[in-house]
Design a protein around this motif. Structure first.
Motif, PDB file in Angstrom:
ATOM      1  N   TYR A  87       0.890  -1.168   0.000  1.00 21.30           N
ATOM      2  CA  TYR A  87       0.000   0.000   0.000  1.00 21.30           C
ATOM      3  C   TYR A  87       0.921   1.207   0.000  1.00 21.30           C
ATOM      4  CZ  TYR A  87      -3.843   3.047   1.489  1.00 21.30           C
ATOM      5  OH  TYR A  87      -4.792   4.034   1.579  1.00 21.30           O
ATOM      6  N   LEU A  88       0.917   1.937  -1.117  1.00 20.58           N
ATOM      7  CA  LEU A  88       1.972   2.927  -1.350  1.00 20.58           C
ATOM      8  C   LEU A  88       1.776   4.228  -0.587  1.00 20.58           C
ATOM      9  CD1 LEU A  88       2.205   2.266  -5.165  1.00 20.58           C
ATOM     10  CD2 LEU A  88       4.108   1.992  -3.573  1.00 20.58           C
ATOM     11  N   GLY A  89       0.514   4.589  -0.292  1.00 19.47           N
ATOM     12  CA  GLY A  89       0.278   5.914   0.289  1.00 19.47           C
ATOM     13  C   GLY A  89       0.605   6.984  -0.741  1.00 19.47           C
ATOM     14  N   ASP A  90       1.207   8.071  -0.303  1.00 18.83           N
ATOM     15  CA  ASP A  90       1.494   9.179  -1.222  1.00 18.83           C
ATOM     16  C   ASP A  90       2.870   9.107  -1.870  1.00 18.83           C
ATOM     17  OD1 ASP A  90      -0.954  10.377  -1.304  1.00 18.83           O
ATOM     18  OD2 ASP A  90      -0.479  11.995   0.097  1.00 18.83           O
ATOM     19  N   VAL A  91       3.576   7.976  -1.736  1.00 17.77           N
ATOM     20  CA  VAL A  91       4.789   7.782  -2.545  1.00 17.77           C
ATOM     21  C   VAL A  91       4.390   7.814  -4.021  1.00 17.77           C
ATOM     22  CG1 VAL A  91       6.559   6.143  -3.241  1.00 17.77           C
ATOM     23  CG2 VAL A  91       5.916   6.311  -0.855  1.00 17.77           C
ATOM     24  N   ALA A  92       3.260   7.199  -4.319  1.00 20.01           N
ATOM     25  CA  ALA A  92       2.731   7.152  -5.685  1.00 20.01           C
ATOM     26  C   ALA A  92       1.210   7.103  -5.574  1.00 20.01           C
ATOM     27  CB  ALA A  92       3.267   5.936  -6.426  1.00 20.01           C
ATOM     28  N   PRO A  93       0.588   8.290  -5.472  1.00 18.38           N
ATOM     29  CA  PRO A  93      -0.866   8.307  -5.266  1.00 18.38           C
ATOM     30  C   PRO A  93      -1.656   7.773  -6.468  1.00 18.38           C
ATOM     31  CG  PRO A  93       0.075  10.549  -5.206  1.00 18.38           C
ATOM     32  CD  PRO A  93       1.215   9.605  -5.326  1.00 18.38           C
ATOM     33  N   TRP A  94      -1.188   8.018  -7.662  1.00 17.92           N
ATOM     34  CA  TRP A  94      -1.801   7.477  -8.888  1.00 17.92           C
ATOM     35  C   TRP A  94      -0.800   6.539  -9.545  1.00 17.92           C
ATOM     36  CZ3 TRP A  94      -4.917  11.157 -12.557  1.00 17.92           C
ATOM     37  CH2 TRP A  94      -5.900  11.847 -11.832  1.00 17.92           C
ATOM     38  N   LYS A  95      -1.283   5.753 -10.504  1.00 20.79           N
ATOM     39  CA  LYS A  95      -0.389   4.807 -11.171  1.00 20.79           C
ATOM     40  C   LYS A  95       0.726   5.514 -11.935  1.00 20.79           C
ATOM     41  CE  LYS A  95      -2.916   3.784 -15.479  1.00 20.79           C
ATOM     42  NZ  LYS A  95      -1.841   4.098 -16.421  1.00 20.79           N
ATOM     43  N   GLU A  96       0.438   6.688 -12.511  1.00 25.85           N
ATOM     44  CA  GLU A  96       1.487   7.397 -13.267  1.00 25.85           C
ATOM     45  C   GLU A  96       2.661   7.789 -12.369  1.00 25.85           C
ATOM     46  OE1 GLU A  96      -1.716   7.938 -13.697  1.00 25.85           O
ATOM     47  OE2 GLU A  96      -1.958   7.431 -15.823  1.00 25.85           O
ATOM     48  N   ASN A  97       2.398   7.972 -11.074  1.00 28.84           N
ATOM     49  CA  ASN A  97       3.466   8.393 -10.176  1.00 28.84           C
ATOM     50  C   ASN A  97       4.507   7.298  -9.951  1.00 28.84           C
ATOM     51  OD1 ASN A  97       0.764   9.891  -8.708  1.00 28.84           O
ATOM     52  ND2 ASN A  97       2.468  11.173  -9.345  1.00 28.84           N
ATOM     53  N   ILE A  98       4.131   6.025 -10.168  1.00 23.88           N
ATOM     54  CA  ILE A  98       5.153   4.974 -10.056  1.00 23.88           C
ATOM     55  C   ILE A  98       5.714   4.626 -11.434  1.00 23.88           C
ATOM     56  CG2 ILE A  98       3.580   2.951 -10.093  1.00 23.88           C
ATOM     57  CD1 ILE A  98       6.538   3.220  -7.706  1.00 23.88           C
ATOM     58  N   GLU A  99       4.932   4.870 -12.480  1.00 21.06           N
ATOM     59  CA  GLU A  99       5.427   4.603 -13.840  1.00 21.06           C
ATOM     60  C   GLU A  99       6.511   5.606 -14.239  1.00 21.06           C
ATOM     61  OE1 GLU A  99       1.163   2.974 -15.703  1.00 21.06           O
ATOM     62  OE2 GLU A  99       1.746   5.054 -15.956  1.00 21.06           O
ATOM     63  N   ARG A 100       6.396   6.847 -13.728  1.00 21.83           N
ATOM     64  CA  ARG A 100       7.270   7.938 -14.174  1.00 21.83           C
ATOM     65  C   ARG A 100       7.911   8.602 -12.946  1.00 21.83           C
ATOM     66  NH1 ARG A 100       2.566  10.370 -18.235  1.00 21.83           N
ATOM     67  NH2 ARG A 100       1.943   8.330 -18.986  1.00 21.83           N
ATOM     68  N   LEU A 101       9.221   8.514 -12.847  1.00 21.95           N
ATOM     69  CA  LEU A 101       9.901   8.966 -11.629  1.00 21.95           C
ATOM     70  C   LEU A 101       9.744  10.457 -11.378  1.00 21.95           C
ATOM     71  CD1 LEU A 101      13.214   6.898 -11.753  1.00 21.95           C
ATOM     72  CD2 LEU A 101      11.181   6.487 -10.358  1.00 21.95           C
ATOM     73  N   ALA A 102       9.729  11.275 -12.430  1.00 23.16           N
ATOM     74  CA  ALA A 102       9.693  12.734 -12.218  1.00 23.16           C
ATOM     75  C   ALA A 102       8.310  13.239 -11.813  1.00 23.16           C
ATOM     76  CB  ALA A 102      10.152  13.456 -13.484  1.00 23.16           C
ATOM     77  N   TRP A 103       7.297  12.393 -11.944  1.00 25.06           N
ATOM     78  CA  TRP A 103       5.940  12.835 -11.617  1.00 25.06           C
ATOM     79  C   TRP A 103       5.710  12.700 -10.116  1.00 25.06           C
ATOM     80  CZ3 TRP A 103       1.485  12.663 -15.532  1.00 25.06           C
ATOM     81  CH2 TRP A 103       1.950  12.938 -16.822  1.00 25.06           C
ATOM     82  N   THR A 104       6.064  13.744  -9.394  1.00 24.63           N
ATOM     83  CA  THR A 104       5.872  13.738  -7.941  1.00 24.63           C
ATOM     84  C   THR A 104       5.006  14.934  -7.555  1.00 24.63           C
ATOM     85  OG1 THR A 104       7.833  15.078  -7.528  1.00 24.63           O
ATOM     86  CG2 THR A 104       8.160  12.719  -7.581  1.00 24.63           C
ATOM     87  N   PRO A 105       4.112  14.747  -6.584  1.00 23.12           N
ATOM     88  CA  PRO A 105       3.215  15.842  -6.204  1.00 23.12           C
ATOM     89  C   PRO A 105       3.970  17.082  -5.726  1.00 23.12           C
ATOM     90  CG  PRO A 105       2.451  13.761  -5.277  1.00 23.12           C
ATOM     91  CD  PRO A 105       3.801  13.498  -5.877  1.00 23.12           C
ATOM     92  N   ALA A 106       3.356  18.257  -5.957  1.00 15.75           N
ATOM     93  CA  ALA A 106       3.985  19.520  -5.568  1.00 15.75           C
ATOM     94  C   ALA A 106       4.192  19.603  -4.057  1.00 15.75           C
ATOM     95  CB  ALA A 106       3.139  20.691  -6.049  1.00 15.75           C
ATOM     96  N   GLY A 107       3.373  18.892  -3.294  1.00 20.33           N
ATOM     97  CA  GLY A 107       3.463  18.972  -1.840  1.00 20.33           C
ATOM     98  C   GLY A 107       4.578  18.133  -1.232  1.00 20.33           C
ATOM     99  N   ASP A 108       5.285  17.334  -2.020  1.00 20.11           N
ATOM    100  CA  ASP A 108       6.373  16.519  -1.462  1.00 20.11           C
ATOM    101  C   ASP A 108       7.397  17.439  -0.793  1.00 20.11           C
ATOM    102  OD1 ASP A 108       5.057  14.459  -2.727  1.00 20.11           O
ATOM    103  OD2 ASP A 108       6.848  13.615  -3.660  1.00 20.11           O
TER     104      ASP A 108
END
Ligand SMILES: [Zn+2]
Length: 281
Positions: A208-229
């Motif tokens: 269960y990833l939590g906000d490491v990768a909230p959507w599937k694209e966030n784990i498929e693409r390394l640079a796609w990280t939320p602005a709030g990180d």
């Protein structure tokens, strides 16, 4: 679904709408717009997919959604859509709030721990799960109790302090086993002590990833990280390691905020990584 001997059930607290820029970070709208149509206020839908884990006789709930103490202003801002909420979703699968033994918070942003507490008949915030011990990383607790200008809009003491007052708080010092099949694993980046939950049984593994990768694209693409990180470069390294592990060990990935899918397996096609969806209802 059953993962080996462990039962996994998604229990939803609803859907809220978040600024597309907040979710997609440095990725410009022209790149993310083909994935999902934002509303007329530039917001995209975010699932509140909490997870019920039944392992070794314990009922473990991971994250508690937004809860029911939102002000009218925040409710408007988040455009919260909900039929029955988290406790209602648990009741739907015949689990009462009193049945939960352990609550794990991946971190203490308001969309992950808002349902930790609720108002009692005296309008005081008390733990929603009266028998549960709440497992939280010590460093996350410290960051949430002493927020700064950047984090104070999402760390709220009423989601936290009642747990301590009622003697239901357990602070964790890094990676921690929960049962023989379940463990908390620190996955830093979104916050300094963000944790994910790993489930392993009979040769099968899920996270269960939590906000490491909230959507599937966030784990498929390394640079796609939320602005709030708070540590986006750490998020990238955390995700790089998780990608490798997911591919090598065929790890089932469970997504907390993806409004389209709840889980899937990472697959490699040439130099592209893609999540193949699995229905976890
Ligand atoms: Zn979140």
């Amino acid at each position: 679904m059953l993962l080996g001997q462990v039962k996994l059930t998604i229990v939803s607290d609803g859907v809220f709408w978040l600024d597309g820029g907040a979710h997609f970070g440095i990725v410009p709208r022209v790149l993310w717009e083909p994935l999902i149509v934002p509303d007329d206020r530039h917001r995209v839908p975010m699932g509140l997919n909490c997870l019920l884990i039944e392992s070794a006789g314990k009922r473990i709930l991971v994250d508690t959604g937004l809860g029911d103490r939102l002000s009218a202003k925040r409710r408007e801002m988040l455009n919260l859509e909900r039929d029955r909420g988290l406790v209602g979703a648990l009741e739907q699968v015949a689990v009462a709030a009193e049945d939960i033994d352990i609550v794990i918070n991946t971190h203490l942003h308001a969309d992950h721990c808002g349902g930790n507490t609720h108002l009692n008949e005296h309008r005081q915030a008390v733990p929603t799960f009266p028998r549960a011990e709440y497992w939280i990383q010590r460093l996350e607790w410290a960051d949430a109790r002493y927020p700064n200008e950047r984090t104070k809009g999402t760390y709220f003491s009423e989601n936290l302090v009642p747990l301590e007052e009622h003697g239901q708080l357990r602070l964790l010092y890094g990676d921690t086993p929960v049962t023989e099949e379940v463990r908390c694993m620190v996955t830093r980046g979104h916050t300094r002590a963000h944790q994910s939950v790993v489930i392993r049984s009979q040769g099968q593994t899920a996270i269960y990833l939590g906000d490491v990768a909230p959507w599937k694209e966030n784990i498929e693409r390394l640079a796609w990280t939320p602005a709030g990180d708070v540590e986006p470069l750490d998020t990238i390294e955390t995700k790089r390691a998780l990608q490798q592990w997911a591919l090598e060990e065929e790890v089932l990935l469970i997504f907390e905020h993806d409004p389209r899918i709840t889980a899937g397996y990472l697959r490699q096609h040439g130099d592209k990584l893609e999540v193949e969806p699995v229905n976890l209802e």
